[in-house]
Design a protein around this motif. Structure first.
Motif, PDB file in Angstrom:
ATOM      1  N   ASP A 116       0.815  -1.208   0.000  1.00 56.28           N
ATOM      2  CA  ASP A 116       0.000   0.000   0.000  1.00 56.28           C
ATOM      3  C   ASP A 116       0.854   1.266   0.000  1.00 56.28           C
ATOM      4  O   ASP A 116       0.551   2.237  -0.697  1.00 56.28           O
ATOM      5  CB  ASP A 116      -0.906  -0.026   1.231  1.00 56.28           C
ATOM      6  CG  ASP A 116      -2.251   0.560   0.924  1.00 56.28           C
ATOM      7  OD1 ASP A 116      -2.874   0.104  -0.063  1.00 56.28           O
ATOM      8  OD2 ASP A 116      -2.683   1.482   1.638  1.00 56.28           O
ATOM      9  N   LYS A 117       1.912   1.239   0.803  1.00 57.78           N
ATOM     10  CA  LYS A 117       2.800   2.408   0.847  1.00 57.78           C
ATOM     11  C   LYS A 117       3.385   2.705  -0.529  1.00 57.78           C
ATOM     12  O   LYS A 117       3.505   3.859  -0.936  1.00 57.78           O
ATOM     13  CB  LYS A 117       3.958   2.149   1.834  1.00 57.78           C
ATOM     14  CG  LYS A 117       3.651   2.579   3.262  1.00 57.78           C
ATOM     15  CD  LYS A 117       4.770   2.194   4.237  1.00 57.78           C
ATOM     16  CE  LYS A 117       6.042   2.983   4.047  1.00 57.78           C
ATOM     17  NZ  LYS A 117       7.084   2.612   5.062  1.00 57.78           N
ATOM     18  N   LYS A 122       0.624   4.110  -2.890  1.00 57.89           N
ATOM     19  CA  LYS A 122       0.319   5.505  -2.559  1.00 57.89           C
ATOM     20  C   LYS A 122       1.437   6.433  -3.037  1.00 57.89           C
ATOM     21  O   LYS A 122       1.182   7.513  -3.574  1.00 57.89           O
ATOM     22  CB  LYS A 122       0.132   5.654  -1.040  1.00 57.89           C
ATOM     23  CG  LYS A 122      -1.107   4.960  -0.498  1.00 57.89           C
ATOM     24  CD  LYS A 122      -2.375   5.761  -0.756  1.00 57.89           C
ATOM     25  CE  LYS A 122      -3.633   4.904  -0.787  1.00 57.89           C
ATOM     26  NZ  LYS A 122      -3.837   4.092   0.428  1.00 57.89           N
ATOM     27  N   ILE A 161       1.337   6.748  -6.838  1.00 57.26           N
ATOM     28  CA  ILE A 161       0.278   7.651  -7.307  1.00 57.26           C
ATOM     29  C   ILE A 161       0.776   9.092  -7.240  1.00 57.26           C
ATOM     30  O   ILE A 161       0.613   9.864  -8.184  1.00 57.26           O
ATOM     31  CB  ILE A 161      -1.011   7.482  -6.469  1.00 57.26           C
ATOM     32  CG1 ILE A 161      -1.656   6.125  -6.770  1.00 57.26           C
ATOM     33  CG2 ILE A 161      -1.997   8.609  -6.763  1.00 57.26           C
ATOM     34  CD1 ILE A 161      -2.852   5.793  -5.888  1.00 57.26           C
ATOM     35  N   ARG A 162       1.423   9.415  -6.132  1.00 58.86           N
ATOM     36  CA  ARG A 162       1.930  10.788  -5.994  1.00 58.86           C
ATOM     37  C   ARG A 162       2.987  11.113  -7.057  1.00 58.86           C
ATOM     38  O   ARG A 162       2.940  12.149  -7.707  1.00 58.86           O
ATOM     39  CB  ARG A 162       2.521  10.981  -4.589  1.00 58.86           C
ATOM     40  CG  ARG A 162       1.558  11.684  -3.637  1.00 58.86           C
ATOM     41  CD  ARG A 162       2.096  11.724  -2.219  1.00 58.86           C
ATOM     42  NE  ARG A 162       1.828  10.463  -1.517  1.00 58.86           N
ATOM     43  CZ  ARG A 162       2.665   9.840  -0.697  1.00 58.86           C
ATOM     44  NH1 ARG A 162       3.858  10.360  -0.458  1.00 58.86           N
ATOM     45  NH2 ARG A 162       2.323   8.708  -0.102  1.00 58.86           N
ATOM     46  N   ILE A 195      -2.481   0.119  -9.740  1.00 63.77           N
ATOM     47  CA  ILE A 195      -3.189   1.328  -9.327  1.00 63.77           C
ATOM     48  C   ILE A 195      -4.590   1.337  -9.933  1.00 63.77           C
ATOM     49  O   ILE A 195      -5.583   1.533  -9.242  1.00 63.77           O
ATOM     50  CB  ILE A 195      -2.420   2.607  -9.747  1.00 63.77           C
ATOM     51  CG1 ILE A 195      -1.135   2.728  -8.929  1.00 63.77           C
ATOM     52  CG2 ILE A 195      -3.293   3.851  -9.569  1.00 63.77           C
ATOM     53  CD1 ILE A 195      -0.238   3.872  -9.364  1.00 63.77           C
ATOM     54  N   GLU A 232      -8.020   0.745  -7.667  1.00 62.21           N
ATOM     55  CA  GLU A 232      -8.752   1.975  -7.370  1.00 62.21           C
ATOM     56  C   GLU A 232     -10.029   2.130  -8.181  1.00 62.21           C
ATOM     57  O   GLU A 232     -11.042   2.585  -7.662  1.00 62.21           O
ATOM     58  CB  GLU A 232      -7.843   3.190  -7.573  1.00 62.21           C
ATOM     59  CG  GLU A 232      -6.541   3.149  -6.756  1.00 62.21           C
ATOM     60  CD  GLU A 232      -6.777   3.109  -5.237  1.00 62.21           C
ATOM     61  OE1 GLU A 232      -7.799   3.644  -4.776  1.00 62.21           O
ATOM     62  OE2 GLU A 232      -5.942   2.502  -4.528  1.00 62.21           O
ATOM     63  N   ASN A 240      -9.495  13.069  -4.654  1.00 64.06           N
ATOM     64  CA  ASN A 240      -8.355  12.196  -4.998  1.00 64.06           C
ATOM     65  C   ASN A 240      -7.632  12.754  -6.215  1.00 64.06           C
ATOM     66  O   ASN A 240      -7.549  12.120  -7.261  1.00 64.06           O
ATOM     67  CB  ASN A 240      -8.834  10.776  -5.311  1.00 64.06           C
ATOM     68  CG  ASN A 240      -9.710  10.193  -4.237  1.00 64.06           C
ATOM     69  OD1 ASN A 240      -9.215   9.643  -3.263  1.00 64.06           O
ATOM     70  ND2 ASN A 240     -11.023  10.315  -4.395  1.00 64.06           N
ATOM     71  N   LEU A 266      -4.711  10.665  -7.835  1.00 59.47           N
ATOM     72  CA  LEU A 266      -5.251   9.485  -8.511  1.00 59.47           C
ATOM     73  C   LEU A 266      -5.991   9.881  -9.780  1.00 59.47           C
ATOM     74  O   LEU A 266      -5.813   9.271 -10.838  1.00 59.47           O
ATOM     75  CB  LEU A 266      -6.189   8.710  -7.572  1.00 59.47           C
ATOM     76  CG  LEU A 266      -6.875   7.502  -8.192  1.00 59.47           C
ATOM     77  CD1 LEU A 266      -5.866   6.461  -8.639  1.00 59.47           C
ATOM     78  CD2 LEU A 266      -7.877   6.883  -7.227  1.00 59.47           C
TER      79      LEU A 266
END
Lengths: 199, 199
Positions: free
Chosen positions: A8-9, A12, A15-16, A56, A60, A96, A99
């Motif tokens: 998950d880290k 995330k 995505i950034r 991703i 999502e 979001n 995303l």
DNA sequence: ACTATCTGAATGAACGTACATTCATATTTT
DNA sequence: AAAATATGAATGTACGTTCATTCAGATAGT
């Protein structure tokens, strides 16, 4: 769930980074740094860079579709459904941003190579709209000459372009609810003043 | 004009290759091959790979804007102007598929890095739409509560999504004129059956 | 008219680098 | 102490860019 879920880290962080630089200009080392993880660790969780992008989307988009479907199902009136869809879509983008930007830019970019994938999930999302139209037509609320296949794209496109504007510009000029109302009103009532409506 | 204009040959080849593979997955050697030119020759005409992409936008988008503006100016009725805009936009996409695909995908992808550029040219294109709205409002044809800034994005977005559908799918399901009429009718008249219009 | 000299567009092999991926080693968990 | 997880330096390669070399055609000299 582990104390620190690396999977998950990494997602995330990716995505950034993808949102900021774009997929091809993002470095694995950057994602690793952003996730506070070693470069090699990423390969314990993902096969390769592209796999991160795919994941991703897979993880999502499903959530989004489920949520929108569920919310829409609560409403009866097709008119209200449309307005609600517009609001939810724009809210999701607002909440979001990173995303949204990755999906907007990279899903499009990669669409040739993941056509089957985009087609399946994305079509599912668009079909929420055409379902609303058909329901409205069955109920005698929407005109019969409206082609659901064209409408769904037009309506989604309108929302999508509005989102892009938000994603790319730093400050929002319009509020989500304002934009959602305007856009659904365009499609429901048109923009002509009442006296001029011929049909 | 020289017998073989290498600049032009390279641009044309690049549009084809970029459309097929995407900017980052396109190789200079591929473009060279497609243009029947040596790899090195490309660097006699362009500074680098990115410069080819920029040049495609600079040379082609200007032409498009000029053409659309000119055609719209010939018409008086804002309603007809909108329909004509929709038709022209979709026709342009249909007649220049590869270029349309490059602009759609890559201009978006690169937008962060060429924001100033996109902003300038693209805004000019969108403003053709908002001008039509303001004109219609001044003439008392369009409702005053229509926000031109939102409308232009919604209308463009609707057309753009329809184009993307065409660009990505092999066979067109709808005719250009059908789609243009449907979409402009959505925005002019809405989709509600006449009896139900409240306002 | 023929030859010699020049020019610069075009070539494509060679270069250098950036970066995704690997893997031997270290650390943590059980 | 064995297994599981994490590390990050090292590796290999793909590809954008460079540049020494070629050569067709122009210009000048005889």
């Amino acid at each position: 769930m582990k104390v620190t879920d690396k999977h998950d880290k990494i997602i995330k962080a990716a995505i950034r980074v993808f949102a900021k630089k774009g997929f091809f200009n993002s470095r694995i080392s950057e994602i690793a740094k952003e996730a506070n993880v070693a470069d090699g660790t990423i390969y314990l969780y993902f096969n390769n860079k592209y796999d991160i992008l795919i994941t991703i989307f897979e993880e999502e988009i499903g959530k989004i579709i489920a949520k929108v479907k569920q919310e829409i199902a609560k409403i009866d009136d097709p008119r209200k459904k449309l307005e609600r869809f517009a609001y939810l879509h724009l809210r999701l983008v607002e909440d979001n941003r990173d995303l949204a930007e990755v999906i907007q830019v990279e899903l499009r970019q990669s669409s040739k190579f993941m056509k089957e994938y985009r087609n399946k999930k994305f079509a599912e999302y668009l079909n929420i709209i055409s379902q609303i139209i058909r329901q409205g037509q069955n109920q005698g609320i929407f005109r019969q000459d409206v082609m659901p296949g064209i409408f769904k794209r037009a309506f989604f496109g309108a929302l999508d372009e509005m989102s892009r504007f938000w994603v790319l510009s730093t400050r929002k000029k319009y509020r989500v609810s304002t934009a959602a109302k305007q856009i659904s009103k365009f499609f429901l009532d048109g923009i002509l003043i009442p006296e001029l409506k011929a049909n």
